[in-house]
Design a protein around this motif. Structure first.
Motif, PDB file in Angstrom:
ATOM      1  N   PRO A 121       0.852  -1.188   0.000  1.00 45.64           N
ATOM      2  CA  PRO A 121       0.000   0.000   0.000  1.00 45.64           C
ATOM      3  C   PRO A 121       0.888   1.238   0.000  1.00 45.64           C
ATOM      4  O   PRO A 121       2.070   1.164   0.343  1.00 45.64           O
ATOM      5  N   GLY A 122       0.326   2.371  -0.383  1.00 41.22           N
ATOM      6  CA  GLY A 122       1.125   3.589  -0.324  1.00 41.22           C
ATOM      7  C   GLY A 122       0.750   4.594  -1.405  1.00 41.22           C
ATOM      8  O   GLY A 122      -0.311   4.499  -2.026  1.00 41.22           O
ATOM      9  N   VAL A 123       1.661   5.530  -1.597  1.00 46.48           N
ATOM     10  CA  VAL A 123       1.426   6.668  -2.485  1.00 46.48           C
ATOM     11  C   VAL A 123       2.269   6.495  -3.746  1.00 46.48           C
ATOM     12  O   VAL A 123       3.485   6.313  -3.664  1.00 46.48           O
ATOM     13  N   GLN A 167       3.971  11.892  11.972  1.00 43.17           N
ATOM     14  CA  GLN A 167       4.438  10.504  11.977  1.00 43.17           C
ATOM     15  C   GLN A 167       4.478  10.020  10.528  1.00 43.17           C
ATOM     16  O   GLN A 167       3.463  10.073   9.823  1.00 43.17           O
ATOM     17  N   LEU A 168       5.631   9.544  10.142  1.00 38.08           N
ATOM     18  CA  LEU A 168       5.802   9.071   8.775  1.00 38.08           C
ATOM     19  C   LEU A 168       5.470   7.581   8.712  1.00 38.08           C
ATOM     20  O   LEU A 168       6.086   6.763   9.393  1.00 38.08           O
ATOM     21  N   LEU A 169       4.464   7.255   7.909  1.00 44.89           N
ATOM     22  CA  LEU A 169       4.099   5.842   7.732  1.00 44.89           C
ATOM     23  C   LEU A 169       5.069   5.139   6.804  1.00 44.89           C
ATOM     24  O   LEU A 169       5.267   3.930   6.891  1.00 44.89           O
ATOM     25  N   GLY A 170       5.647   5.926   5.900  1.00 49.75           N
ATOM     26  CA  GLY A 170       6.605   5.343   4.965  1.00 49.75           C
ATOM     27  C   GLY A 170       6.861   6.298   3.815  1.00 49.75           C
ATOM     28  O   GLY A 170       6.222   7.344   3.694  1.00 49.75           O
ATOM     29  N   MET A 171       7.849   5.925   3.012  1.00 47.52           N
ATOM     30  CA  MET A 171       8.170   6.682   1.800  1.00 47.52           C
ATOM     31  C   MET A 171       8.001   5.758   0.606  1.00 47.52           C
ATOM     32  O   MET A 171       8.346   4.574   0.679  1.00 47.52           O
ATOM     33  N   ASP A 172       7.530   6.303  -0.499  1.00 48.21           N
ATOM     34  CA  ASP A 172       7.366   5.518  -1.725  1.00 48.21           C
ATOM     35  C   ASP A 172       6.528   4.265  -1.415  1.00 48.21           C
ATOM     36  O   ASP A 172       5.521   4.371  -0.737  1.00 48.21           O
ATOM     37  N   TYR A 179       6.833   1.593   6.623  1.00 45.82           N
ATOM     38  CA  TYR A 179       7.586   1.133   7.789  1.00 45.82           C
ATOM     39  C   TYR A 179       6.729   0.175   8.623  1.00 45.82           C
ATOM     40  O   TYR A 179       5.499   0.230   8.585  1.00 45.82           O
ATOM     41  N   ALA A 180       7.398  -0.642   9.428  1.00 46.12           N
ATOM     42  CA  ALA A 180       6.677  -1.566  10.306  1.00 46.12           C
ATOM     43  C   ALA A 180       5.822  -0.778  11.298  1.00 46.12           C
ATOM     44  O   ALA A 180       4.675  -1.119  11.579  1.00 46.12           O
ATOM     45  N   LYS A 181       6.410   0.317  11.830  1.00 46.17           N
ATOM     46  CA  LYS A 181       5.681   1.217  12.726  1.00 46.17           C
ATOM     47  C   LYS A 181       5.929   2.647  12.258  1.00 46.17           C
ATOM     48  O   LYS A 181       7.006   2.949  11.741  1.00 46.17           O
ATOM     49  N   ASP A 190       0.413  -2.382  13.112  1.00 46.74           N
ATOM     50  CA  ASP A 190       1.750  -2.655  12.585  1.00 46.74           C
ATOM     51  C   ASP A 190       1.638  -3.131  11.140  1.00 46.74           C
ATOM     52  O   ASP A 190       0.636  -3.717  10.757  1.00 46.74           O
ATOM     53  N   TYR A 191       2.676  -2.874  10.382  1.00 47.98           N
ATOM     54  CA  TYR A 191       2.688  -3.319   8.993  1.00 47.98           C
ATOM     55  C   TYR A 191       3.778  -4.361   8.800  1.00 47.98           C
ATOM     56  O   TYR A 191       4.930  -4.128   9.147  1.00 47.98           O
ATOM     57  N   GLN A 192       3.393  -5.509   8.297  1.00 48.55           N
ATOM     58  CA  GLN A 192       4.388  -6.528   7.986  1.00 48.55           C
ATOM     59  C   GLN A 192       4.221  -6.932   6.541  1.00 48.55           C
ATOM     60  O   GLN A 192       3.440  -7.799   6.219  1.00 48.55           O
TER      61      GLN A 192
END
Ligand SMILES: [Cu+2]
Length: 488
Positions: A148-150, A260-265, A269-271, A349-351
């Motif tokens: 998932p993501g942007v 809070q950064l969920l992730g890039m690209d 991230y897991a958390k 959490d994301y795995q």
């Protein structure tokens, strides 16, 4: 009022005949129409298209037109008449079908940046050229475990990528979470830059600026200048930020709010990680949670030093004007007031993405990014190369065995940064300037600092075919800083 000259007609470039023909009346209209300041207007979200029953089918018409940019009527280019184009919301496992209609005066095509889909046939195949007046039916099948993501879409026709994006051709793609994250609002913020001349035309960019990587005078969010939007304290908003600028690096801050950064690209991230600022090089996206606190906070872009041209280009050339404004450039303003709302549930959490640091590596490869004077570039021109060569469509530069894990050492021998982008397969950063994190960091655009080095690992899973890697300073890509990879 000056009549449109041949030079201006040429500058209209990709908009070509259609825009020029409409030009006379249009330009007068532009000059005499009152241009109310749009700064401070409410943030507008691009139109959204959402998949249903595993499928999303859309028509994207790339066309020149008069489109509001900031507080100006611009002669720009848009998908379906808007900048940005519509946001496409899909889910892992979905099929995305896009009919691209080219109403431009020049060829174009489409790249779905970051999506892990096939590069062959009518998939994410950037070797396709859609001629003026033509159409093409793209079809992308996302794996069921797609992160998932942007993501985002934009033209990728070699030689005109920077011009077409600078003129307004881009839009967002969201791959939804398998497990939803509770938020009070979700916003897509597409940051772009461009420069308009006195008549509202997109300014043509001289060769030296292309070599430097053009930075537009206007920095816009969803085509608006510093739009605003309200929230109540204690809300958790989700911001999907896309750096759609041709060359501008965005060092972003939003003081007064918790980020809070969920992730890039595609690299969730897991958390979520608490951050104060974040750097988006061209092509990068951030998936951000903002927990609101009372007060006005402005999202600002601060100057990011990305090096300069080699000295041989002449004294002081490329010393970018001053680091910009010391307080940064305001992009959008969040106004938080009223009664606090109840806090939200925690983020699951994301795995999903693995970690290649302990994987067996099938092959090591060296990718050298260079910019320098050389034969073949013409007088005063620099050559932008990967492993010493400029892009040739028909030549395969790198052949990789399907299913292998490779470690690539990305070396930058030039005094300017280059953001390195690999299509289709995400890269895990193994070693680099900002490294040392406990969890795996995955990106599809990785900055390789001036005279610096980054190591990445890539798992060439799921797909075969020819695709590309390149510098995402899109002027550099257009000048040849791109190579062809074939996975077979
Ligand atoms: Cu570059």
């Amino acid at each position: 009022m000056q009549p449109i000259s041949r030079r201006q007609a040429l500058l209209l470039g990709g908009m070509g005949v259609a825009a020029t023909a409409a030009g006379g009346a249009g330009l007068i209209w532009t000059l005499t129409s009152p241009s109310g300041p749009v700064t401070g207007a409410n943030l507008v979200q691009p139109e959204e298209n959402r998949s249903v029953d595993g499928q999303l089918q859309v028509r994207l018409e790339a066309a020149p037109g008069r489109i509001l940019l900031g507080d100006r009527q611009a002669m720009a280019m848009g998908y379906n008449g808007s900048i940005p184009g519509p946001t496409l919301r899909i889910r892992p496992g979905d099929v995305l079908k896009i009919k691209l209609v080219n109403k431009l005066a020049r060829p174009t095509n489409l790249h779905v940046h970051g999506l892990h889909v096939s590069p062959e046939g009518n998939g994410d195949n950037i070797f396709i050229s859609v001629e003026p007046g033509g159409t093409f039916d793209y079809e992308y099948k996302l794996p069921a475990d797609h992160p998932p993501g942007v993501y985002w879409y934009h033209p990728h026709h070699h030689g005109m990528v920077a011009d077409q994006i600078f003129a307004g051709l881009f839009g967002g793609i969201i791959v939804e979470d398998p497990e939803p994250i509770e938020t009070s609002a979700e916003r897509v913020l597409v940051v772009s830059d461009t420069t308009l001349d006195g008549l509202g035309n997109i300014l043509a960019v001289p060769a030296l600026e292309r070599m430097m990587g053009r930075e537009g005078q206007l920095i816009l969010v969803n085509g608006q200048s510093n739009p605003q939007f309200p929230a109540r304290p204690g809300e958790r908003e989700r911001w999907r930020i896309i750096n759609a600028c041709v060359a501008r690096y965005l060092r972003l801050r939003l003081d007064g709010q918790q980020l809070q950064l969920l992730g890039m690209d595609s690299g969730r991230y897991a958390k979520p990680e608490t951050v104060d600022d974040l750097l988006l090089t061209p092509g990068n996206r951030a998936d951000l949670l903002v927990t609101t606190a009372t007060g006005d906070s402005t999202l600002r872009a601060f100057y990011q030093d990305r090096g300069s041209m080699p000295r041989m280009m002449g004294p002081g050339f490329g010393a970018r004007s001053a680091a910009g404004q010391p307080d940064g450039t305001p992009l959008a303003t969040l106004r938080v007031s009223g009664e606090p709302v109840a806090s939200q549930t925690s983020v699951p959490d994301y795995q999903g993405l693995g970690d290649l640091r302990t994987s067996a590596v099938t092959a090591h490869r060296s990718i050298v990014l260079s910019a320098g004077m050389g034969m073949g570039g013409g007088a005063g021109m620099m050559r932008f190369t990967i492993n010493g060569r400029e892009f040739i469509k028909g030549r395969t530069d790198t052949t990789v065995a399907a299913g292998s894990v490779e470690e690539w050492t990305l070396t930058n021998t030039s005094p300017m940064d280059h953001p390195f982008h690999l299509h289709v397969w995400p890269m895990q950063i193994i070693e680099g300037d900002d490294q040392g994190k406990a969890s795996a960091v995955w990106q599809d655009v990785v900055n390789v600092p001036a005279n610096g080095r980054v190591k990445v690992r890539v798992a060439f899973n799921d797909f075969r075919g020819r695709s590309v890697y390149h510098c995402h300073i899109l002027d550099h890509e257009d000048l040849g800083m791109m190579g062809v990879i074939e996975v077979r």
